[in-house]
Write a protein that holds these residues in place. Structure first.
Motif, PDB file in Angstrom:
ATOM      1  N   ARG A 270       0.810  -1.231   0.000  1.00 28.68           N
ATOM      2  CA  ARG A 270       0.000   0.000   0.000  1.00 28.68           C
ATOM      3  C   ARG A 270       0.839   1.274   0.000  1.00 28.68           C
ATOM      4  N   ILE A 271       2.171   1.128   0.029  1.00 25.46           N
ATOM      5  CA  ILE A 271       3.017   2.332   0.060  1.00 25.46           C
ATOM      6  C   ILE A 271       3.132   2.931  -1.340  1.00 25.46           C
TER       7      ILE A 271
ATOM      8  N   ASP B 105      -4.364   7.209   3.062  1.00 26.84           N
ATOM      9  CA  ASP B 105      -4.919   6.655   4.296  1.00 26.84           C
ATOM     10  C   ASP B 105      -4.411   7.529   5.439  1.00 26.84           C
ATOM     11  N   ASN B 106      -5.275   8.401   5.932  1.00 22.64           N
ATOM     12  CA  ASN B 106      -4.862   9.370   6.955  1.00 22.64           C
ATOM     13  C   ASN B 106      -4.692   8.765   8.345  1.00 22.64           C
TER      14      ASN B 106
ATOM     15  N   PHE C 255       0.617   5.784   2.704  1.00 20.62           N
ATOM     16  CA  PHE C 255      -0.090   4.515   2.521  1.00 20.62           C
ATOM     17  C   PHE C 255      -1.394   4.798   1.795  1.00 20.62           C
ATOM     18  N   LYS C 256      -1.666   4.015   0.766  1.00 24.38           N
ATOM     19  CA  LYS C 256      -2.939   4.182   0.040  1.00 24.38           C
ATOM     20  C   LYS C 256      -4.080   3.621   0.889  1.00 24.38           C
ATOM     21  N   LYS C 257      -5.260   4.160   0.676  1.00 24.27           N
ATOM     22  CA  LYS C 257      -6.464   3.660   1.369  1.00 24.27           C
ATOM     23  C   LYS C 257      -6.693   2.210   0.989  1.00 24.27           C
TER      24      LYS C 257
END
Length: 280
Positions: free
Chosen positions: A153-154, A223-224, A278-280
């Motif tokens: 997800r990075i 992705d917060n 990181f992606k959601k």
């Protein structure tokens, strides 16, 4: 018995910060003509970029020898510790391979080597994730499983002043580099599946910020709940404008700021604005 986290210097974590985070850094090397330096150890970022700009020949970079990992692996074996080793993408460097060889030399099963498939700010995020998981007192197998998932997800984007250094270092095709040099065109690269790709081109730095934001928004978004890392090479002024732009357009509040060191700087050059998340 405890869990030891080891990474290499392309994570762009400084020696001081590594001590604070309680991790071990194994340095790569940068070679200017016949002079060799250990990344982050005997050359500062400031000295490196000064030398890079003045140097007629592009410096070369070199992976750590297996012997550089050995003392840490032998120590883990002697103490019965678990070593989790997170390296730069195996498609960008032989560092991962050196760690595997060192593991074979140590003859100790409790050494786990993770190919991050990323570098610099992206690698730093994965290392920081490992530290956070370790603090949760999770079993080593669970941490490794979660890191293997997290690395997929990075996302790492970087806005470059030019493709000159990537072209010189053979990291991108000549045609891409040629196109990047036209009419103040600023290239945006990404690290995807462990390799460097040209993601987009933009006119000028302001256009670059705009394009970068577009790429982040169209790519599942941030992705917060996870950490974000923003970095720069040599010139911090580019990054100040970029951070302000990111705050306005991405609603960015919390982030880690990190200088980009000499190994990655050799290939990317000065004036880089990097963004890893990181992606959601």
């Amino acid at each position: 018995m405890s869990i030891k986290i080891i990474t290499d210097s392309t994570s762009d974590i400084s020696i001081e910060l590594a001590k604070k985070l309680d991790i071990t850094l194994v340095p790569l090397r940068v070679i200017f003509d016949d002079r060799e330096y250990f990344d982050g150890l005997d050359i500062t970022n400031e000295q490196f970029y000064e030398m890079l700009v003045l140097s007629k020949n592009l410096p070369t970079t070199s992976q750590p020898a297996p012997e550089q990992f050995l003392p840490y692996f032998e120590e883990a074996k002697a103490n019965g510790d678990t070593a989790i080793v997170i390296t730069i993408s195996s498609k960008l460097s032989g560092t991962y391979q050196s760690a595997l060889i060192a593991k074979d030399m140590t003859e100790y099963a409790d050494i786990h080597i993770i190919d991050s498939l990323t570098v610099t700010l992206g690698l730093q995020l994965l290392v920081r994730k490992a530290i956070a998981l370790k603090k949760q007192d999770l079993a080593a197998e669970v941490i490794i499983e979660k890191l293997e998932e997290a690395k997929t997800r990075i996302q790492l984007f970087a806005l470059l002043e030019s493709l000159e250094y990537l072209k010189k270092g053979g990291r991108l095709s000549g045609m891409s580099a040629f196109a990047g040099g036209l009419l103040n065109i600023k290239p945006i690269i990404e690290v995807k599946d462990g390799v460097v790709n040209l993601a987009a081109r933009a006119r000028g730095m302001a256009g670059g910020y705009n394009k970068l934001t577009e790429l982040i928004k169209q790519d599942k978004g941030i992705d917060n709940t996870e950490e974000i890392c923003i970095g720069y090479s040599a010139k911090k002024d580019n990054m100040a404008a970029f951070i302000q732009y990111s705050k306005d357009t991405l609603n960015l509040h919390e982030y880690i700021e990190s200088p980009i060191g000499s190994v990655v700087g050799t290939h990317a050059g000065p004036g880089v604005c990097g963004f890893a998340y990181f992606k959601k």
